[in-house]
Design a protein around this motif. Sequence first.
Motif, PDB file in Angstrom:
ATOM      1  N   ARG A  47       0.867  -1.185   0.000  1.00  0.00           N
ATOM      2  CA  ARG A  47       0.000   0.000   0.000  1.00  0.00           C
ATOM      3  C   ARG A  47       0.897   1.226   0.000  1.00  0.00           C
ATOM      4  NH1 ARG A  47      -5.233  -0.836   0.461  1.00  0.00           N
ATOM      5  NH2 ARG A  47      -5.985  -2.835   1.282  1.00  0.00           N
ATOM      6  N   HIS A  48       0.714   2.064  -1.001  1.00  0.00           N
ATOM      7  CA  HIS A  48       1.614   3.195  -1.212  1.00  0.00           C
ATOM      8  C   HIS A  48       1.623   4.148  -0.028  1.00  0.00           C
ATOM      9  CE1 HIS A  48       2.696   7.225  -2.809  1.00  0.00           C
ATOM     10  NE2 HIS A  48       3.615   6.527  -3.436  1.00  0.00           N
ATOM     11  N   GLY A  49       0.443   4.511   0.478  1.00  0.00           N
ATOM     12  CA  GLY A  49       0.360   5.451   1.586  1.00  0.00           C
ATOM     13  C   GLY A  49       1.068   4.947   2.830  1.00  0.00           C
ATOM     14  N   THR A  50       0.952   3.652   3.106  1.00  0.00           N
ATOM     15  CA  THR A  50       1.620   3.066   4.269  1.00  0.00           C
ATOM     16  C   THR A  50       3.133   3.154   4.124  1.00  0.00           C
ATOM     17  OG1 THR A  50      -0.218   1.515   4.574  1.00  0.00           O
ATOM     18  CG2 THR A  50       1.862   0.987   5.663  1.00  0.00           C
ATOM     19  N   LEU A  51       3.630   2.846   2.927  1.00  0.00           N
ATOM     20  CA  LEU A  51       5.070   2.880   2.699  1.00  0.00           C
ATOM     21  C   LEU A  51       5.622   4.295   2.889  1.00  0.00           C
ATOM     22  CD1 LEU A  51       7.558   1.239   1.860  1.00  0.00           C
ATOM     23  CD2 LEU A  51       7.042   1.828  -0.523  1.00  0.00           C
ATOM     24  N   VAL A  52       4.905   5.302   2.410  1.00  0.00           N
ATOM     25  CA  VAL A  52       5.362   6.690   2.549  1.00  0.00           C
ATOM     26  C   VAL A  52       5.423   7.090   4.020  1.00  0.00           C
ATOM     27  CG1 VAL A  52       4.808   9.103   2.062  1.00  0.00           C
ATOM     28  CG2 VAL A  52       4.537   7.368   0.266  1.00  0.00           C
ATOM     29  N   ARG A  53       4.383   6.761   4.776  1.00  0.00           N
ATOM     30  CA  ARG A  53       4.349   7.147   6.198  1.00  0.00           C
ATOM     31  C   ARG A  53       5.472   6.477   6.991  1.00  0.00           C
ATOM     32  NH1 ARG A  53      -1.181   6.389   5.389  1.00  0.00           N
ATOM     33  NH2 ARG A  53      -1.100   4.344   6.410  1.00  0.00           N
ATOM     34  N   VAL A  54       5.678   5.205   6.746  1.00  0.00           N
ATOM     35  CA  VAL A  54       6.734   4.487   7.464  1.00  0.00           C
ATOM     36  C   VAL A  54       8.100   5.036   7.086  1.00  0.00           C
ATOM     37  CG1 VAL A  54       7.845   2.234   7.768  1.00  0.00           C
ATOM     38  CG2 VAL A  54       5.350   2.406   7.738  1.00  0.00           C
ATOM     39  N   TYR A  55       8.309   5.299   5.806  1.00  0.00           N
ATOM     40  CA  TYR A  55       9.587   5.829   5.324  1.00  0.00           C
ATOM     41  C   TYR A  55       9.902   7.189   5.954  1.00  0.00           C
ATOM     42  CZ  TYR A  55      12.607   8.343   2.004  1.00  0.00           C
ATOM     43  OH  TYR A  55      13.579   9.116   1.431  1.00  0.00           O
ATOM     44  N   LYS A  56       8.932   8.079   5.980  1.00  0.00           N
ATOM     45  CA  LYS A  56       9.166   9.413   6.550  1.00  0.00           C
ATOM     46  C   LYS A  56       9.552   9.298   8.025  1.00  0.00           C
ATOM     47  CE  LYS A  56       6.402  12.862   5.469  1.00  0.00           C
ATOM     48  NZ  LYS A  56       5.282  13.851   5.475  1.00  0.00           N
ATOM     49  N   ALA A  57       8.844   8.453   8.773  1.00  0.00           N
ATOM     50  CA  ALA A  57       9.132   8.294  10.200  1.00  0.00           C
ATOM     51  C   ALA A  57      10.520   7.681  10.413  1.00  0.00           C
ATOM     52  CB  ALA A  57       8.063   7.426  10.852  1.00  0.00           C
ATOM     53  N   LYS A  58      10.864   6.690   9.617  1.00  0.00           N
ATOM     54  CA  LYS A  58      12.161   6.037   9.788  1.00  0.00           C
ATOM     55  C   LYS A  58      13.310   6.953   9.391  1.00  0.00           C
ATOM     56  CE  LYS A  58      10.843   1.172   9.643  1.00  0.00           C
ATOM     57  NZ  LYS A  58      11.384   0.919  11.001  1.00  0.00           N
ATOM     58  N   LEU A  59      13.114   7.776   8.352  1.00  0.00           N
ATOM     59  CA  LEU A  59      14.174   8.706   7.966  1.00  0.00           C
ATOM     60  C   LEU A  59      14.412   9.723   9.076  1.00  0.00           C
ATOM     61  CD1 LEU A  59      16.213   9.668   5.898  1.00  0.00           C
ATOM     62  CD2 LEU A  59      14.407  11.040   4.828  1.00  0.00           C
ATOM     63  N   ALA A  60      13.334  10.208   9.691  1.00  0.00           N
ATOM     64  CA  ALA A  60      13.480  11.132  10.816  1.00  0.00           C
ATOM     65  C   ALA A  60      14.262  10.471  11.949  1.00  0.00           C
ATOM     66  CB  ALA A  60      12.108  11.592  11.301  1.00  0.00           C
ATOM     67  N   ASP A  61      13.956   9.210  12.237  1.00  0.00           N
ATOM     68  CA  ASP A  61      14.661   8.482  13.296  1.00  0.00           C
ATOM     69  C   ASP A  61      16.142   8.320  12.969  1.00  0.00           C
ATOM     70  OD1 ASP A  61      12.360   8.240  14.774  1.00  0.00           O
ATOM     71  OD2 ASP A  61      11.903   6.199  14.092  1.00  0.00           O
ATOM     72  N   GLU A  62      16.446   7.995  11.729  1.00  0.00           N
ATOM     73  CA  GLU A  62      17.844   7.792  11.339  1.00  0.00           C
ATOM     74  C   GLU A  62      18.625   9.107  11.412  1.00  0.00           C
ATOM     75  OE1 GLU A  62      19.472   5.040  10.801  1.00  0.00           O
ATOM     76  OE2 GLU A  62      17.674   3.845  11.152  1.00  0.00           O
ATOM     77  N   LEU A  63      17.998  10.208  11.015  1.00  0.00           N
ATOM     78  CA  LEU A  63      18.682  11.503  11.080  1.00  0.00           C
ATOM     79  C   LEU A  63      18.893  11.927  12.531  1.00  0.00           C
ATOM     80  CD1 LEU A  63      16.986  13.429   8.132  1.00  0.00           C
ATOM     81  CD2 LEU A  63      19.244  12.360   8.191  1.00  0.00           C
ATOM     82  N   ARG A  64      17.947  11.590  13.400  1.00  0.00           N
ATOM     83  CA  ARG A  64      18.147  11.867  14.832  1.00  0.00           C
ATOM     84  C   ARG A  64      19.336  11.073  15.359  1.00  0.00           C
ATOM     85  NH1 ARG A  64      12.402  11.239  14.986  1.00  0.00           N
ATOM     86  NH2 ARG A  64      11.326  13.246  15.305  1.00  0.00           N
ATOM     87  N   ARG A  65      19.434   9.832  14.923  1.00  0.00           N
ATOM     88  CA  ARG A  65      20.476   8.941  15.430  1.00  0.00           C
ATOM     89  C   ARG A  65      21.868   9.464  15.086  1.00  0.00           C
ATOM     90  NH1 ARG A  65      18.322   4.612  13.640  1.00  0.00           N
ATOM     91  NH2 ARG A  65      17.202   4.166  15.569  1.00  0.00           N
ATOM     92  N   CYS A  66      22.007  10.108  13.934  1.00  0.00           N
ATOM     93  CA  CYS A  66      23.332  10.609  13.546  1.00  0.00           C
ATOM     94  C   CYS A  66      23.477  12.110  13.765  1.00  0.00           C
ATOM     95  CB  CYS A  66      23.643  10.245  12.093  1.00  0.00           C
ATOM     96  SG  CYS A  66      22.539  10.976  10.869  1.00  0.00           S
ATOM     97  N   GLY A  67      22.504  12.719  14.452  1.00  0.00           N
ATOM     98  CA  GLY A  67      22.622  14.118  14.827  1.00  0.00           C
ATOM     99  C   GLY A  67      22.319  15.129  13.737  1.00  0.00           C
ATOM    100  N   LEU A  68      21.603  14.724  12.708  1.00  0.00           N
ATOM    101  CA  LEU A  68      21.309  15.631  11.594  1.00  0.00           C
ATOM    102  C   LEU A  68      19.859  16.126  11.584  1.00  0.00           C
ATOM    103  CD1 LEU A  68      23.188  13.824   8.660  1.00  0.00           C
ATOM    104  CD2 LEU A  68      23.974  15.755  10.050  1.00  0.00           C
ATOM    105  N   TYR A  69      19.022  15.579  12.440  1.00  0.00           N
ATOM    106  CA  TYR A  69      17.598  15.918  12.389  1.00  0.00           C
ATOM    107  C   TYR A  69      17.357  17.411  12.601  1.00  0.00           C
ATOM    108  CZ  TYR A  69      12.608  15.946  13.486  1.00  0.00           C
ATOM    109  OH  TYR A  69      11.253  16.216  13.492  1.00  0.00           O
ATOM    110  N   ASP A  70      18.048  18.034  13.539  1.00  0.00           N
ATOM    111  CA  ASP A  70      17.831  19.452  13.842  1.00  0.00           C
ATOM    112  C   ASP A  70      18.311  20.368  12.723  1.00  0.00           C
ATOM    113  OD1 ASP A  70      16.682  18.813  16.265  1.00  0.00           O
ATOM    114  OD2 ASP A  70      18.556  19.004  17.394  1.00  0.00           O
ATOM    115  N   SER A  71      19.093  19.833  11.772  1.00  0.00           N
ATOM    116  CA  SER A  71      19.552  20.645  10.643  1.00  0.00           C
ATOM    117  C   SER A  71      18.490  20.780   9.564  1.00  0.00           C
ATOM    118  CB  SER A  71      20.821  20.028  10.033  1.00  0.00           C
ATOM    119  OG  SER A  71      21.860  19.962  10.984  1.00  0.00           O
TER     120      SER A  71
END
Length: 385
Positions: A193-217
Motif C-alpha cells: 500500500r503506497h500510503g503506508t510505505l510513505v508514512r513508514v519511510y518518513k518516520a524512519k528517515l526522521a529516526d535515522e537523522l536523529r540517530r546521527c545528529g542531523l535531524y535538527d539541521s
Amino acid sequence: MSTLAEAIAKHGPAYLAKLPDPLPESLYQVARVISLLPFCRTGALGGVLYRCDGCGQTHWTGRSCGNRHCATCGHEKSQRWIEKHQKRLLPVHHFFVTFTVPREVGLVLRANQREGYRSLFDASAQSIRDVGAATKALKGCKLGYFGVLHTWGRDPLVYHPHIHYIITGGGVKVDEEGAAIGWQSTPQGFLFRHGTLVRVYKAKLADELRRCGLYDSVPREAWKKNFVVDIEAVGNAWGSLRYLAPYIHRVAISDKRIVSVTDSSVSYTVTPTKAKRTIERNVKGVKFVEGFAQHILPSGFQKVRHYGWMSSNSAIRLDELQLLVWMHLGWVYWLASGHAPQPERLVSEPRCAHCGGDLRVVTVSFDPMPLPRGPPPAAFQRRAN
C-alpha cells in the motif's frame, strides 16, 4: 567529440584553485577524483601492451583510471554488472521502487554525505522490510531486494538524492529455523500500500537523522512536505537493470551528452521532465565542474546495497531459492531439459583490429601520478586543537 574528461581537464584546475588550502577532510575525495579523471586512458597512468595470437601484431592502450565516477572506463564494468545481476534475478515479476526527499532534506544530505546517505539507505530499506512483513500477501516471507543511490536527475547540475530499488514480486517462505521451504508470489500489479510505505519511510528517515545528529539541521516545515515514493511494476526487471547499470560505474553525465568544451564554457544536452525534445544548455566551465563535483561520493561508500535473501550474509542460497521458484512455476523438468532461455552475453573479449584474433596481455606498465593528499585524520584533529 567532446568528453567529460576534456571538460574537467580544461576547467578542473580553476575549480581546484577555489578550494581551501589546506583541503578539509571532506574535500579530499573530490579533489582526487577531479585530478584523476582527465588522465584516464591517456598513458599518464601507464599502459597495457597486447599481442595478437593470430597475426602477431602488438597493440598498446593507456590504462583506465578505474574510478567509479569516470564516464570513459565504466562501460565494460556496467555490462559485467548487468550479466552478474541477470543471473541473480528470479523468473518472477518485479517492482521498481524509488525513494526521494524534499529539497530541504537533500541539502542536509549533501552537506553530510556519509551519514546522510547511510540514513537514506537504512530508512528506505527498513521501510520495505517492515511494510512487506505487514502485507497480507507476504506474511511469513523474506523479501529479496537491492538499492542503488543516485544523486542527480536529468540535469547533472541539479542535486537530487534518491534511491532506486528492484524488489522481487514475492518472498521466500521460511520455517522457524529460517530455512527456505517455498515461494509465495504477490499479485502482478501490487506490492505494498503506497500510503503506508510513505508514512513508514518518513518516520524512519526522521529516526535515522536523529540517530546521527542531523535531524535538527532539517527545517521543521520540510517534514510537512510530500516525500515522493514511486512503486512501478517492471516484469522480469531486465529493463530496470539496464537502466541502472550505467550509473553504477559512472556519475551524473555520459560523454555522448557533452556537446562542446571551450575555454570558458561547457555545452551539454538535457531532456527536461515530461518533454520529448532534448535541449542544449551552456554553462560556465567552473560551474559545470562544481555541478559534477557535488555527485562525487565519499571514499569507499557503498552505493549498491543488497537486502533480505539477496544480502551476502543470507543463510538462504540462491540455487535452492531458484529451485523453489521453478517448482512453484512448474518449470523444473523444462529447465533440466536444457531448452530454457539463457541471458545474452554482453561483454566480449578484445579482438585484434587487423585480423580479429584473440589478444593476449604481454605487459602492464604503471606510472604513478601525484594526486592531492591531505593530512591523516589524527593530524587533522591535532591541528584543530
